[in-house]
Design an enzyme around this catalytic site. Structure first.
Site, PDB file in Angstrom:
ATOM      1  N   LYS A  99       0.811  -1.240   0.000  1.00 43.55           N
ATOM      2  CA  LYS A  99       0.000   0.000   0.000  1.00 43.55           C
ATOM      3  C   LYS A  99       0.834   1.276   0.000  1.00 43.55           C
ATOM      4  O   LYS A  99       0.439   2.281  -0.578  1.00 43.55           O
ATOM      5  CB  LYS A  99      -0.968   0.010   1.182  1.00 43.55           C
ATOM      6  CG  LYS A  99      -0.280   0.000   2.533  1.00 43.55           C
ATOM      7  CD  LYS A  99      -0.985  -0.857   3.527  1.00 43.55           C
ATOM      8  CE  LYS A  99       0.024  -1.364   4.527  1.00 43.55           C
ATOM      9  NZ  LYS A  99      -0.391  -2.516   5.252  1.00 43.55           N
ATOM     10  N   GLU A 123      -4.906  -5.333  -5.907  1.00 46.48           N
ATOM     11  CA  GLU A 123      -6.106  -5.647  -5.121  1.00 46.48           C
ATOM     12  C   GLU A 123      -5.809  -5.816  -3.638  1.00 46.48           C
ATOM     13  O   GLU A 123      -6.596  -5.404  -2.774  1.00 46.48           O
ATOM     14  CB  GLU A 123      -6.754  -6.928  -5.681  1.00 46.48           C
ATOM     15  CG  GLU A 123      -8.035  -7.331  -5.011  1.00 46.48           C
ATOM     16  CD  GLU A 123      -9.101  -6.262  -5.091  1.00 46.48           C
ATOM     17  OE1 GLU A 123      -9.642  -6.046  -6.169  1.00 46.48           O
ATOM     18  OE2 GLU A 123      -9.388  -5.628  -4.056  1.00 46.48           O
ATOM     19  N   VAL A 126      -5.443  -2.844  -0.329  1.00 41.43           N
ATOM     20  CA  VAL A 126      -6.502  -2.312   0.540  1.00 41.43           C
ATOM     21  C   VAL A 126      -7.464  -3.449   0.879  1.00 41.43           C
ATOM     22  O   VAL A 126      -7.918  -4.173  -0.006  1.00 41.43           O
ATOM     23  CB  VAL A 126      -7.303  -1.177  -0.145  1.00 41.43           C
ATOM     24  CG1 VAL A 126      -8.374  -0.625   0.803  1.00 41.43           C
ATOM     25  CG2 VAL A 126      -6.390  -0.065  -0.622  1.00 41.43           C
ATOM     26  N   GLY A 128      -6.996  -6.282   2.382  1.00 42.98           N
ATOM     27  CA  GLY A 128      -6.483  -7.658   2.338  1.00 42.98           C
ATOM     28  C   GLY A 128      -7.197  -8.491   1.292  1.00 42.98           C
ATOM     29  O   GLY A 128      -7.124  -8.220   0.093  1.00 42.98           O
ATOM     30  N   GLY A 181      -0.096 -11.500  17.812  1.00 43.56           N
ATOM     31  CA  GLY A 181       0.488 -11.254  16.481  1.00 43.56           C
ATOM     32  C   GLY A 181      -0.381 -10.370  15.603  1.00 43.56           C
ATOM     33  O   GLY A 181      -0.118 -10.221  14.413  1.00 43.56           O
ATOM     34  N   GLU A 184       1.984  -5.066  15.544  1.00 43.50           N
ATOM     35  CA  GLU A 184       3.452  -5.102  15.448  1.00 43.50           C
ATOM     36  C   GLU A 184       4.051  -4.686  16.793  1.00 43.50           C
ATOM     37  O   GLU A 184       3.391  -4.037  17.596  1.00 43.50           O
ATOM     38  CB  GLU A 184       3.921  -4.071  14.407  1.00 43.50           C
ATOM     39  CG  GLU A 184       3.236  -4.169  13.081  1.00 43.50           C
ATOM     40  CD  GLU A 184       3.995  -5.014  12.084  1.00 43.50           C
ATOM     41  OE1 GLU A 184       5.171  -5.317  12.345  1.00 43.50           O
ATOM     42  OE2 GLU A 184       3.392  -5.383  11.067  1.00 43.50           O
ATOM     43  N   ASP A 195      -1.571   3.610   8.471  1.00 48.41           N
ATOM     44  CA  ASP A 195      -1.880   2.515   7.549  1.00 48.41           C
ATOM     45  C   ASP A 195      -3.246   2.763   6.882  1.00 48.41           C
ATOM     46  O   ASP A 195      -3.377   2.690   5.657  1.00 48.41           O
ATOM     47  CB  ASP A 195      -1.880   1.190   8.339  1.00 48.41           C
ATOM     48  CG  ASP A 195      -2.326   0.009   7.510  1.00 48.41           C
ATOM     49  OD1 ASP A 195      -1.494  -0.540   6.780  1.00 48.41           O
ATOM     50  OD2 ASP A 195      -3.514  -0.366   7.597  1.00 48.41           O
ATOM     51  N   LYS A 199      -4.323   3.555   2.800  1.00 50.31           N
ATOM     52  CA  LYS A 199      -5.370   2.798   2.103  1.00 50.31           C
ATOM     53  C   LYS A 199      -6.478   3.739   1.622  1.00 50.31           C
ATOM     54  O   LYS A 199      -7.005   3.587   0.516  1.00 50.31           O
ATOM     55  CB  LYS A 199      -5.942   1.727   3.031  1.00 50.31           C
ATOM     56  CG  LYS A 199      -4.912   0.614   3.325  1.00 50.31           C
ATOM     57  CD  LYS A 199      -5.373  -0.271   4.468  1.00 50.31           C
ATOM     58  CE  LYS A 199      -4.410  -1.416   4.733  1.00 50.31           C
ATOM     59  NZ  LYS A 199      -4.701  -2.103   6.002  1.00 50.31           N
TER      60      LYS A 199
HETATM   61  N1  HSE Z   1      -1.544  -3.802   9.808  1.00 47.35           N
HETATM   62  C1  HSE Z   1      -2.561  -3.923   8.806  1.00 47.35           C
HETATM   63  C2  HSE Z   1      -3.914  -4.095   9.494  1.00 47.35           C
HETATM   64  C3  HSE Z   1      -2.244  -5.087   7.912  1.00 47.35           C
HETATM   65  O1  HSE Z   1      -3.944  -4.287  10.715  1.00 47.35           O
HETATM   66  O2  HSE Z   1      -4.943  -4.001   8.850  1.00 47.35           O
HETATM   67  C4  HSE Z   1      -2.999  -5.115   6.632  1.00 47.35           C
HETATM   68  O3  HSE Z   1      -2.687  -4.035   5.803  1.00 47.35           O
END
Ligand code: HSE
Length: 400
Positions: A99, A123, A126, A128, A181, A184, A195, A199
């Site tokens: 992205k 694709e 944005v 996933g 997990g 991060e 993030d 997007k």
């Molecule tokens: N860190 C992002 C999220 C990963 O939590 O949506 C997917 O882009």
């Protein structure tokens, strides 16, 4: 058809896995076998079947004319940008989940792909595994997009959902998300909204056909949302969600990422935990919503491989994507209108009335010593001006 994968991290290994798992079906749909000739990574993977295809030098891939499609799943702008550009210029199609790269260089890379009659597909960048880029490009083309609003980040949606459902505070859930997990070790890009902002820049650029720079999008994260805020949201039959919103009002365009109070009646209310949801409002279609797994190895790999299939089906043909490098003039966020939920100390109830006029008081069980209320619809500028007259403990915009 020979392809190469740049990056054998979570998504890269997922791409190889999906191609192996669904090999026959993918070949039927693509009209040809898809074979991974190379995987590029700096690391070695002793004992992993990927060893046979592993290369450490990008040139091996770039200079091999047999490789017709390159999957870029390295993340980050550099060196991905240089690699992708070179692949396109050499007449290879590129499919990416990156992205940052798409938000920053999407328009330019699409233009090169067009000139070279190949494809640049993204694709997975944005939502996933949720199909949203292709629907925007190919399905919703009869409409003027009036609004595109999404829960675009799974990590923050998980944190807010847990805060809402169990009454945990932000730090506690963040720690749990890191253990699971979902977040991060350095969670800044997610929790500060960066993030989601990238997007949203991609979605608004596609929705309006012009470049929206992510630096121009007003962005607020979720770190200031408290357990008290969630109690008030609950009292309003609502929750707090981090929404990325691009909106058109006549000739004005707005884009913003911010936590918002979302009522139970809103279609995005039920998008919880790590799921993503994207609501598109067209002027003739009305509402359409896309929901699903917005992150994770296999969902993201599913979207990347679907792009590979599309690229394989369009050899020699560029799939037209409207995204000019000409900048879309976004209106200042000062002009954007919202209803605001505001909390001030109890002794400032009168001052709040003076500053904001008629307000609607909101009470939450177990929260004392303060006065909480909803304002009328106000511009950001007017809100900032009025809120100077009181001590704002917190304020959250309300999604209507
Ligand atoms: N860190 C992002 C999220 C990963 O939590 O949506 C997917 O882009």
């Amino acid at each position: 058809m020979e392809i190469a994968v740049l990056g054998y991290g979570i998504v890269g290994s997922g791409v190889v896995e999906v191609l192996n798992l669904n090999q026959e079906n993918i070949a039927r749909r693509a009209g040809k076998d898809i074979h991974v000739k190379y995987v590029l990574d700096l690391r070695d993977f002793p004992g992993d079947p990927v060893e046979r295809m592993l290369v450490h030098d990008f040139k091996t891939i770039a200079e091999d004319p047999e490789v017709e499609i390159v999957v870029e799943v390295m993340g980050g702008v550099n060196p991905a940008y240089g690699y992708v550009k070179e692949c396109l210029e050499r007449g290879k199609s590129v499919c990416t989940s990156n992205k940052e790269l798409v938000a920053k260089h999407g328009a330019e890379l699409l233009e090169i792909a067009k000139q070279k009659r190949v494809n640049f597909l993204f694709e997975a960048s944005v939502g996933g595994g949720i199909p949203i880029i292709r629907p925007l490009n190919q399905s919703l083309t009869a409409d003027e997009i009036m609004e595109i609003t999404g829960i675009l980040n799974g990590t923050t949606n998980y944190i807010l959902s847990q805060m809402h459902d169990y009454g945990y505070d932000f730090e506690t859930v963040l720690k749990k998300a890191q253990e699971l997990g979902y977040a991060e070790r350095n969670p800044e890009a997610d929790v500060e909204g960066y993030d989601a902002c990238r997007k949203l820049a991609i979605l608004t650029s596609l929705a309006y056909g012009k470049q929206v720079d992510y630096e121009d999008i007003y962005t607020e994260g979720i770190t200031k949302i408290t357990t008290e805020d969630m109690k008030y949201a609950d009292a309003m039959d609502a929750s707090v969600k981090l929404l990325g919103t691009g909106r058109r009002e006549n000739d004005k365009f707005f884009a913003m990422v911010a936590p918002r109070i979302v009522k139970k009646s809103h279609p995005l209310y039920s998008v919880n935990n790590v799921f993503n949801g994207i609501l598109v409002r067209g002027n003739v279609l009305g509402d359409v919503m896309f929901y699903g797994s917005g992150a994770g190895k296999l969902p993201t790999a599913s979207a990347v491989v679907a792009d590979v299939v599309d690229a394989a089906k369009h050899v020699g043909t560029n799939i037209m994507t409207l995204w000019s490098s000409k900048k879309l003039a976004l209106s200042s966020s000062e002009e954007a209108e919202s209803v605001f939920f505001v909390r001030v100390p109890a002794e400032e109830k009168e001052a709040a009335g003076k500053a904001f006029g008629a307000v609607k008081e909101i009470k939450a069980e177990g929260v004392t010593g303060e006065f909480a209320f909803l304002t009328e619809k106000l511009t950001e500028g007017a809100f900032a001006e009025k809120s100077r007259q009181v001590t704002v403990k917190n304020r959250i915009r309300v999604e209507l």
